[in-house]
Scaffold this motif. Sequence first.
Motif, PDB file in Angstrom:
ATOM      1  N   TRP A 154      -3.257 -10.120 -21.409  1.00  0.00           N
ATOM      2  CA  TRP A 154      -3.540 -10.364 -20.025  1.00  0.00           C
ATOM      3  C   TRP A 154      -2.361 -11.236 -19.267  1.00  0.00           C
ATOM      4  N   ASN A 155      -2.699 -12.533 -19.286  1.00  0.00           N
ATOM      5  CA  ASN A 155      -1.781 -13.294 -18.806  1.00  0.00           C
ATOM      6  C   ASN A 155      -1.915 -14.930 -19.190  1.00  0.00           C
ATOM      7  N   PRO A 156      -1.036 -15.717 -18.926  1.00  0.00           N
ATOM      8  CA  PRO A 156      -1.289 -17.183 -19.387  1.00  0.00           C
ATOM      9  C   PRO A 156      -2.685 -17.767 -18.758  1.00  0.00           C
ATOM     10  N   ASN A 157      -2.749 -17.534 -17.602  1.00  0.00           N
ATOM     11  CA  ASN A 157      -3.806 -18.056 -16.607  1.00  0.00           C
ATOM     12  C   ASN A 157      -5.126 -17.513 -17.030  1.00  0.00           C
ATOM     13  N   VAL A 158      -5.214 -16.201 -17.439  1.00  0.00           N
ATOM     14  CA  VAL A 158      -6.651 -15.884 -18.092  1.00  0.00           C
ATOM     15  C   VAL A 158      -6.627 -16.227 -19.384  1.00  0.00           C
ATOM     16  N   ALA A 159      -5.719 -16.482 -20.202  1.00  0.00           N
ATOM     17  CA  ALA A 159      -5.699 -17.166 -21.680  1.00  0.00           C
ATOM     18  C   ALA A 159      -6.431 -18.716 -21.365  1.00  0.00           C
ATOM     19  N   ILE A 160      -5.809 -19.476 -20.320  1.00  0.00           N
ATOM     20  CA  ILE A 160      -6.435 -20.734 -20.304  1.00  0.00           C
ATOM     21  C   ILE A 160      -7.816 -20.677 -20.008  1.00  0.00           C
ATOM     22  N   LEU A 161      -8.087 -19.903 -18.847  1.00  0.00           N
ATOM     23  CA  LEU A 161      -9.715 -19.886 -18.483  1.00  0.00           C
ATOM     24  C   LEU A 161     -10.411 -19.460 -19.584  1.00  0.00           C
ATOM     25  N   SER A 162     -10.096 -18.334 -20.197  1.00  0.00           N
ATOM     26  CA  SER A 162     -11.089 -17.784 -20.931  1.00  0.00           C
ATOM     27  C   SER A 162     -11.240 -18.721 -22.341  1.00  0.00           C
ATOM     28  N   GLY A 163     -10.298 -19.520 -22.828  1.00  0.00           N
ATOM     29  CA  GLY A 163     -10.330 -20.309 -23.979  1.00  0.00           C
ATOM     30  C   GLY A 163     -11.348 -21.608 -23.415  1.00  0.00           C
TER      31      GLY A 163
END
Length: 324
Positions: free
Chosen positions: A98-107
């Motif tokens: 996906w992208n880093p922003n998606v990864a941060i929020l999903s985490g």
Amino acid sequence: MYSLNDLQAIVEKSFGELQLPIEPRNLYEPISYTLSLGGKRVRPILCLMSANLFSDIVDKAVKPAIALEIFHNFTLIHDDIMDNADVRRGKPTVHKKWNPNVAILSGDAAIIVAYKYVAQTDPALLPEILKVFNATALEVCDGQQFDMEYEKLPVVTEDDYLRMIELKTSVLLAAAAKIGAILGGASLQDGERLYNFGRNLGLAFQLQDDLLDTYGDPKVFGKAIGGDIISNKKTFLMINALKLATQPSQVALQKILKNEAIAPEEKIASVKAIYDEVGVKEITEKKIDFYYKLALAEIAKISVREERKEAILSYAEKIMGRKS
């Protein structure tokens, strides 16, 4: 008593029944994706095995066990961003897919999902379980912060490194074992013994991971070999190489680490040659064995019949014999 296969089936069935919201898709799909990559499920299985040491019924431990694995996967999502890792368990990492922003929020969302599962613990035991879970969650963050800080320090001692991996990795295994013990009805003393078992097993487990990163088979390991070397990570192997190498080799190693133009394959081969010269592989294997024996000594003290210990001892042996 449950067999390992029984407990693995319980864990996988629970994850198969995990229901996350569908929307927003880019929030929840990465969580499902991460959990679907599998992994060894060490933490939930260890939690259920610890409960089973003291009770023939493990139902109470299932939800907290799932929570531990979801929390662990949250740490992987964020860890991969910080390490700029491309692959996890042989598949693209969340921030790459996906992208880093998606990864941060999903985490972030994964942590909340983990707490929702913890909250489904027996109300009478919930305060004690939350105390362990919360303390461990903060310790894991402490360990990650130390890991990032150590990347910038010119020298990291072996003791510093061992404390960092204890916080970042082994305390979550320790918590899994202790939470399982609490839910199985263990005494306070046996709960602490299980905690110490998990902590020492976790140290051996992480040191083995460090070793596999350099000496493992990439087809089995699930990610590229030499990632720690490429990123100049001050692992147990690197710390001992810098400490024990001859003066010329120390100078050569420092030059390799500072050379940003060197090709990854050449860097890995050059560093590994110095590791071999020093005997780092054997030194690491000896330290792994040291912590593994400490873990087994804690199991020996637990006040249940010896036959009840067979499953968890067999599982510890299986973990330490892994190649991935």
